[in-house]
Design an enzyme around this catalytic site. Structure first.
Site, PDB file in Angstrom:
ATOM      1  N   THR A 157     -58.189 -15.512  21.584  1.00 46.41           N
ATOM      2  CA  THR A 157     -56.807 -15.186  21.139  1.00 46.41           C
ATOM      3  C   THR A 157     -55.887 -16.410  21.783  1.00 46.41           C
ATOM      4  OG1 THR A 157     -55.069 -13.984  20.955  1.00 46.41           O
ATOM      5  CG2 THR A 157     -56.309 -13.675  23.157  1.00 46.41           C
ATOM      6  N   GLY A 158     -54.943 -16.662  21.012  1.00 44.30           N
ATOM      7  CA  GLY A 158     -54.208 -18.046  21.570  1.00 44.30           C
ATOM      8  C   GLY A 158     -54.411 -18.952  20.643  1.00 44.30           C
TER       9      GLY A 158
HETATM   10  C1  SD4 Z   1     -54.603 -18.712  15.584  1.00 46.70           C
HETATM   11  N1  SD4 Z   1     -55.890 -17.974  17.739  1.00 46.70           N
HETATM   12  O1  SD4 Z   1     -54.413 -18.630  14.426  1.00 46.70           O
HETATM   13  C2  SD4 Z   1     -55.092 -17.498  16.338  1.00 46.70           C
HETATM   14  C3  SD4 Z   1     -53.753 -16.768  16.751  1.00 46.70           C
HETATM   15  C4  SD4 Z   1     -53.795 -15.978  17.920  1.00 46.70           C
HETATM   16  O2  SD4 Z   1     -53.132 -14.637  19.452  1.00 46.70           O
HETATM   17  O3  SD4 Z   1     -54.709 -15.716  18.564  1.00 46.70           O
HETATM   18  N2  SD4 Z   1     -52.926 -15.356  18.391  1.00 46.70           N
HETATM   19  O4  SD4 Z   1     -54.581 -19.824  16.292  1.00 46.70           O
END
Ligand code: SD4
Length: 317
Positions: free
Chosen positions: A229-230
């Site tokens: 995530t991220g």
């Molecule tokens: C992204 N990794 O679209 C995803 C968003 C996400 O915690 O993880 N949010 O880049």
């Protein structure tokens, strides 16, 4: 060349044959399911995943059900319905799944469909392909009975309109809250799902790491699974989830593997990244690990009849 000599010859870098995990020696827990999900909405996702396991579902069924729970939650502004739209007001969704046989399915830039994770599973199970995107993915979903709905809720529309007045670039950690669900079922098999609406108010057409196999999610039923995530752009550049699983194969614990994958990102950014990445990892022996770059991160773990939220601080906090 004898097998032993071959290993000697190929022992380069940190990958020494000694440190490679022998899959056949891993003690596989039986009748001890584990569900590990990102962020606090992972708690509710875990409940759904556990329900599916109790009803006889396998790891893939449970991971899908868990992810669907977050996709249905209108209050969750980073997944499914109610997710923040792109700069033009379109909610575009990314999702992927991997099962215990190493099969994978994925959709990216999918619009108007409530459960991208289920479309990703259909891609995996009913087509010869791994990934469908945009209009093609939507057509595939509709032709398979998925209903089209408006994913922009009153609330998310209002917030987008407010954003339009300033067009302030959202710092990634403000809205990045993808859900990933990693499951080990009672047989010890692994599967995972990952689903998101991505970076709030992103450029139209932008796709993150979440639908990219090996970046947002990777499952290797011999070794373990991992999810991210991220800031997707940085996860993609380091092939994050695949890296975490490979590091576990090289003998790292799930936590060490998550940390090492993040250290590569830190190095790329001269020790000072200004964004968030969080990893969760589940090893085939049922142990789990997690790490994040900065600030803090939460994951939900359901194991031994308990479903709890854990908060960790970033490596650089
Ligand atoms: C992204 N990794 O679209 C995803 C968003 C996400 O915690 O993880 N949010 O880049």
């Amino acid at each position: 060349m004898k097998r032993r000599d071959f290993f000697k010859a190929s022992a380069i870098g940190v990958i020494t044959p000694k440190s490679l995990i022998e899959a056949s020696k891993i003690k596989i827990p039986k009748n001890k399911p584990v569900v590990l999900s990102t962020w606090n909405f992972g708690l509710k996702a875990n409940v759904e995943a556990e329900k599916s396991l109790r009803n006889g579902g396998n790891a893939m069924d449970a991971a899908e059900k868990g992810a669907m729970n977050a996709e249905s939650d209108e209050e969750n502004n980073s997944v499914g319905i109610g997710g923040a739209p792109d700069e033009k007001g379109n909610v575009t969704l990314d999702a992927c799944v991997m099962d215990s046989s190493g099969n994978a399915g994925s959709v990216a830039f999918l619009q108007n469909i409530k459960h991208p994770v289920s479309v990703a599973r259909k891609v995996m199970e009913d087509t010869k392909h791994v990934m469908l995107v945009g209009e093609g993915a939507r057509e595939f979903a509709v032709s398979n009975g998925f209903k089209e709905i408006d994913l922009l809720t009153k609330k998310s529309k209002k917030e987008w309109k407010k954003w339009l007045k300033t067009k302030r670039e959202m710092t990634p950690h403000e809205t990045h809250d993808t859900i990933s669900v990693l499951v080990q079922d009672k047989k010890g098999d692994l599967a995972g799902a990952c689903t998101t609406s991505g970076w709030a108010y992103k450029m139209h057409g932008r796709v993150g790491d979440s639908p990219i196999i090996g970046s947002g999610l990777f499952v290797d039923n011999e070794i373990g699974s991992a999810a991210a995530t991220g800031l997707g752009e940085e996860v993609i550049k380091t092939n994050g989830s695949f890296l975490v699983v490979e590091l576990m194969r090289q003998g790292r614990s799930p936590m060490e593997a998550c940390e090492e994958a993040l250290k590569r990102v830190i190095k790329r950014h001269n020790g000072n990244p200004d964004f968030q990445i969080g990893y969760i990892a589940l090893r085939k022996d049922g142990t789990i690990g997690s790490a994040c770059l900065k600030w803090s991160f939460e994951y939900a773990l359901s194991k031994n009849g308990e479903n709890k939220l854990y908060k960790i601080n970033g490596l650089l906090s």
